[in-house]
Design a protein around this motif. Structure first.
Motif, PDB file in Angstrom:
ATOM      1  N   ASP A   1       0.834  -1.213   0.000  1.00 50.00           N
ATOM      2  CA  ASP A   1       0.000   0.000   0.000  1.00 50.00           C
ATOM      3  C   ASP A   1       0.866   1.259   0.000  1.00 50.00           C
ATOM      4  O   ASP A   1       0.585   2.230  -0.709  1.00 50.00           O
ATOM      5  CB  ASP A   1      -0.911   0.023   1.232  1.00 50.00           C
ATOM      6  N   ARG A   2       1.894   1.232   0.814  1.00 51.20           N
ATOM      7  CA  ARG A   2       2.731   2.422   1.004  1.00 51.20           C
ATOM      8  C   ARG A   2       3.462   2.802  -0.271  1.00 51.20           C
ATOM      9  O   ARG A   2       3.685   3.989  -0.539  1.00 51.20           O
ATOM     10  CB  ARG A   2       3.742   2.153   2.127  1.00 51.20           C
ATOM     11  N   TYR A   3       3.842   1.804  -1.091  1.00 51.44           N
ATOM     12  CA  TYR A   3       4.684   2.090  -2.247  1.00 51.44           C
ATOM     13  C   TYR A   3       3.968   1.877  -3.583  1.00 51.44           C
ATOM     14  O   TYR A   3       4.618   1.859  -4.635  1.00 51.44           O
ATOM     15  CB  TYR A   3       5.963   1.243  -2.179  1.00 51.44           C
ATOM     16  N   GLU A   4       2.636   1.757  -3.549  1.00 48.90           N
ATOM     17  CA  GLU A   4       1.881   1.650  -4.794  1.00 48.90           C
ATOM     18  C   GLU A   4       1.763   3.029  -5.446  1.00 48.90           C
ATOM     19  O   GLU A   4       1.445   4.023  -4.800  1.00 48.90           O
ATOM     20  CB  GLU A   4       0.484   1.084  -4.536  1.00 48.90           C
ATOM     21  N   MET A   5       2.034   3.080  -6.750  1.00 46.86           N
ATOM     22  CA  MET A   5       1.959   4.325  -7.490  1.00 46.86           C
ATOM     23  C   MET A   5       0.602   4.450  -8.175  1.00 46.86           C
ATOM     24  O   MET A   5      -0.173   3.483  -8.245  1.00 46.86           O
ATOM     25  CB  MET A   5       3.097   4.386  -8.517  1.00 46.86           C
TER      26      MET A   5
END
Length: 305
Positions: A269-273
């Motif tokens: 979730d944190r690194y989804e673009m």
């Protein structure tokens, strides 16, 4: 659970290539980093080098090295990997053995100081780590005498250096154990067993310390660069499979741990673009040991200090 299932990412045809993510550092893909390094040190292909690559996998990085090689030895412990790389590079000599045994086999065959380029990409942590711990479907067991393991691991690195011809290079890529990605993986594996020597970066420290000692003995010059970047997953499922298949190696204790699964999902979730790609923070250590006389050796007497 059989060992074959546990190591399915390496033993099942096509699985490794399917799960492997593209890695970029400063906008340059890892294979291109190797290609750029080769251009810098050997100018043009057809350099007619004698090359050995340990942990060659299916030959992804071998593609960049092949134009420079007059002869090459490609080694991997997986029969599946060796079969794949042999079909791509039929003129190469192949060895189906783990890196430690392959190095010993070459030394025993009288091939010390015969390779212009000794390489290991992303794989050298494994043979070093095997001196300290035994990884199997049953779990992770630390070996009893860790001090002795450190000595043996250092000896292994010295054996690697023995393979390099005068003026040649040992070139290795290792993951950055301090990156957010690897910190997550470390926290997960520490539920199975603690890492030796206080942390997961210990294999890199063993390698660097042994090469620094070789430099101090006048056997060559060590260069070490750390580059930050990303492993790029095309979607959430590919990112999950990257963790479960490649990092966790389908270890049941990790796959069945709901807290680990939740941490992986939160990480994704944190690194989804906005595009849906997952830009996983990553890092690489590029390590080069060049077997030339130490610079101090060429200084006039009286200028050494």
């Amino acid at each position: 659970m059989t060992d074959k299932i546990f190591r399915a990412v390496y033993e099942t045809v096509g699985t490794y290539d399917k799960l492997l993510l593209r890695h970029f550092y400063g906008g340059t893909e890892d294979v291109d980093l190797v290609a750029d390094w080769l251009t810098e040190h050997f100018a043009v292909p057809q350099a007619q080098l004698n090359v050995v690559e340990f942990g060659c996998g299916t030959g992804r990085v071998t593609e960049a090295i092949a134009p420079y090689a007059a002869a090459s030895v490609l080694a991997d412990y997986s029969e599946t990997m060796v079969a794949a790389v042999a079909s791509k590079f039929p003129a190469s000599e192949t060895i189906c053995a783990d890196t430690r045994d392959a190095v010993t086999q070459l030394i025993d065959a009288g091939r010390a100081a015969s390779f212009d380029l000794v390489t290991a990409f992303w794989s050298l942590s494994y043979p070093i780590g095997e001196f300290f711990e035994d990884l199997s479907p049953a779990g992770v067991r630390l070996r009893d005498d860790q001090a002795h393991a450190a000595v043996r691991a250092g000896d292994f690195v010295r054996y690697l250096v023995r393979l390099i011809a005068p003026g040649g290079h040992l070139l290795a890529m290792l993951f950055d154990a301090e990156s957010p990605e690897q910190q997550l993986v470390t926290r997960a594996w520490e539920k199975v067993a603690p890492f030796p020597l206080g942390g997961r970066a210990y294999t890199r420290h063993i390698l660097i310390d042994a090469l620094r000692a070789a430099e101090e003995r006048g056997e060559g010059v060590l260069s070490h660069t750390r580059l930050g970047g990303v492993a790029l997953a095309p979607d959430r499922e590919a990112a999950r499979e990257w963790f479960s298949g490649v990092h966790f190696k389908h270890h049941p204790q990790l796959l069945e741990d709901t807290a680990v699964a939740r941490e992986v999902d939160d990480f994704i979730d944190r690194y989804e673009m906005a595009s849906g790609d997952i830009a996983i923070p990553s890092g690489v250590h590029l390590i080069d040991f060049h077997t030339v006389a130490h610079p101090y050796a060429s200084l006039p007497i009286g200028l050494e200090s």
